[in-house]
Design an enzyme around this catalytic site. Structure first.
Site, short mmCIF file in Angstrom:
data_model
loop_
_atom_site.label_atom_id
_atom_site.label_comp_id
_atom_site.label_asym_id
_atom_site.label_seq_id
_atom_site.Cartn_x
_atom_site.Cartn_y
_atom_site.Cartn_z
N ASN A 19 0.86 -1.18 0.00
CA ASN A 19 0.00 0.00 0.00
C ASN A 19 0.90 1.23 0.00
O ASN A 19 1.43 1.61 1.04
CB ASN A 19 -0.91 -0.04 1.24
CG ASN A 19 -1.73 1.23 1.39
OD1 ASN A 19 -1.84 2.03 0.47
ND2 ASN A 19 -2.32 1.40 2.58
N TRP A 20 1.04 1.83 -1.18
CA TRP A 20 1.96 2.97 -1.29
C TRP A 20 1.38 4.25 -0.70
O TRP A 20 2.08 5.26 -0.61
CB TRP A 20 2.30 3.21 -2.77
CG TRP A 20 3.23 2.19 -3.35
CD1 TRP A 20 3.79 1.11 -2.73
CD2 TRP A 20 3.71 2.16 -4.70
NE1 TRP A 20 4.58 0.42 -3.60
CE2 TRP A 20 4.56 1.05 -4.83
CE3 TRP A 20 3.50 2.96 -5.83
CZ2 TRP A 20 5.20 0.71 -6.02
CZ3 TRP A 20 4.14 2.63 -7.02
CH2 TRP A 20 4.98 1.52 -7.12
N LYS A 21 0.09 4.25 -0.40
CA LYS A 21 -0.57 5.47 0.10
C LYS A 21 -0.29 6.64 -0.86
O LYS A 21 -0.21 6.42 -2.06
CB LYS A 21 -0.11 5.76 1.54
CG LYS A 21 -0.29 4.52 2.43
CD LYS A 21 -0.12 4.78 3.89
CE LYS A 21 -0.30 3.47 4.64
NZ LYS A 21 -0.20 3.63 6.10
N HIS A 53 -9.73 1.53 4.93
CA HIS A 53 -8.45 1.70 5.61
C HIS A 53 -8.64 2.68 6.77
O HIS A 53 -9.42 3.63 6.66
CB HIS A 53 -7.39 2.23 4.62
CG HIS A 53 -6.02 2.22 5.20
ND1 HIS A 53 -5.57 3.21 6.04
CD2 HIS A 53 -5.01 1.33 5.08
CE1 HIS A 53 -4.33 2.92 6.41
NE2 HIS A 53 -3.97 1.78 5.84
N GLU A 71 -6.96 5.10 7.76
CA GLU A 71 -6.74 6.50 7.40
C GLU A 71 -7.99 7.08 6.72
O GLU A 71 -8.32 8.25 6.91
CB GLU A 71 -5.50 6.63 6.49
CG GLU A 71 -4.22 6.48 7.31
CD GLU A 71 -3.05 5.84 6.56
OE1 GLU A 71 -3.05 5.83 5.32
OE2 GLU A 71 -2.13 5.34 7.24
N GLU A 91 -5.67 -4.49 10.80
CA GLU A 91 -4.64 -3.47 10.97
C GLU A 91 -4.91 -2.69 12.26
O GLU A 91 -5.71 -1.73 12.25
CB GLU A 91 -4.67 -2.50 9.79
CG GLU A 91 -4.34 -3.14 8.48
CD GLU A 91 -3.70 -2.14 7.52
OE1 GLU A 91 -2.56 -2.40 7.11
OE2 GLU A 91 -4.31 -1.11 7.23
N GLY A 113 2.19 2.69 10.80
CA GLY A 113 3.14 3.78 10.63
C GLY A 113 3.84 4.23 11.91
O GLY A 113 4.48 5.27 11.95
N SER A 142 3.16 -1.70 10.47
CA SER A 142 4.61 -1.76 10.69
C SER A 142 5.24 -3.12 10.35
O SER A 142 6.16 -3.56 11.03
CB SER A 142 4.97 -1.31 12.11
OG SER A 142 4.57 0.04 12.30
N GLY A 188 2.70 -0.80 4.35
CA GLY A 188 2.79 0.60 3.95
C GLY A 188 4.24 1.01 3.77
O GLY A 188 4.88 0.70 2.76
N GLY A 189 4.78 1.68 4.78
CA GLY A 189 6.13 2.25 4.72
C GLY A 189 7.19 1.34 4.13
O GLY A 189 7.96 1.76 3.25
P1 PGA Z 1 2.61 0.65 7.70
O1 PGA Z 1 1.14 0.84 7.05
O2 PGA Z 1 3.16 -0.62 7.15
O3 PGA Z 1 3.37 1.86 7.23
O4 PGA Z 1 2.42 0.61 9.17
C1 PGA Z 1 0.29 -0.25 6.89
C2 PGA Z 1 -1.02 0.20 6.29
O5 PGA Z 1 -1.50 1.28 6.64
O6 PGA Z 1 -1.61 -0.50 5.44
#
Ligand code: PGA
Length: 256
Positions: free
Chosen positions: A9-11, A96, A98, A168, A174, A214, A235-236
């Protein structure tokens, strides 16, 4: 029985130009992968580039980070399921945290999006997760129970295995704080029993439940060894092709 699925997930990161060199580096590094499904979920603007790149590399499936529940119309700034399908998108993230916390997405909207995605032949990656306050007050099961039951309301048992459920925990996204493999496994086992209750055991056993929050190359193998963890939403650590390739390799190692 459940093929592990790793989704990057590149956001709101990486341009389409950067996406092109990413894919080249990733494919070069990861080599042949047979027993893990790999999904890249870029920004909408990078989808055409990746559609082209993944057409040449069937290893990579394509995902989108959001969609609107209506088929078309006066919804400025939104993207439809048909538009995504036209670009060979296969998966779509829905709900998600976010989107829920920053953009006011409710369980009801999640539910509408899940139905729209399924009707269009897209596979939802439906995200659920508790906040730190909810965990500390002992309401993890209550919160997840509501998110799952509301989000999947009206979905038929036949469709359930097309959905990927992503657990999640909001406090792990994050933040560098990961749920321990045992902590995540406990929740995943709960989610699977919940699916068995809401649908039936055989479809629950065929439905993949990903962990997210994470995930890094260093903690992937232990998480992926847990019996109810069927992959990861990253994500990251997915923004760097080398790090994502290491996550793929750690997952393959956990399968051996
Ligand atoms: P993260 O994000 O790996 O940066 O914690 C995961 C996500 O939000 O899907």
């Amino acid at each position: 029985m459940r093929k592990k699925i790793l989704a990057a997930n590149w956001k709101m990161n990486l341009t389409h130009v950067e996406a092109e060199s990413y894919v080249e580096a990733f494919l070069h590094e990861v080599g042949e992968v047979n027993d893990v499904e790999i999904v890249i979920i870029p920004s909408f603007t990078s989808i055409p580039t990746l559609a082209q790149a993944s057409g040449n590399a069937p290893l990579i499936r394509l995902g989108a980070q959001n969609l609107h529940w209506e088929r078309s119309g006066a919804f400025t700034g939104e993207i439809s399921a048909t538009m995504l399908r036209a670009l060979f998108v296969k998966y779509v993230i829905i709900g998600h945290s976010e989107r829920r916390t920053l953009f006011g997405e409710t369980d009801e909207m999640v539910q509408k999006k899940v139905h729209t995605a399924l009707e269009a032949g897209l596979r939802p990656i439906m995200c659920v997760g508790e906040s730190l306050a909810e965990r500390e007050s002992g309401s993890v099961q209550k919160v997840l129970g509501r998110q799952v039951a509301e989000g999947l309301k009206g979905v038929s048992a036949d469709h359930l295995p097309e959905i990927v459920l992503a657990y999640e925990p909001v406090w792990a996204i994050g933040t560098g704080l990961t749920a321990s493999p045992a902590q995540a496994e406990e929740v995943h086992a709960f989610l699977r029993s919940l699916l068995a209750e809401l649908f039936d055991k055989s479809v629950a056993d065929r439905t993949r439940i990903q962990y997210g929050g994470s995930v890094k190359p260093e903690n992937t193998e232990d998480l992926m060894r847990e019996p109810n963890i069927d992959g990861a939403l990253i994500g990251g650590a997915s923004l760097d092709p080398h790090s994502f390739a290491r996550i793929v390799r750690a997952t393959e190692k956990a399968l051996r």
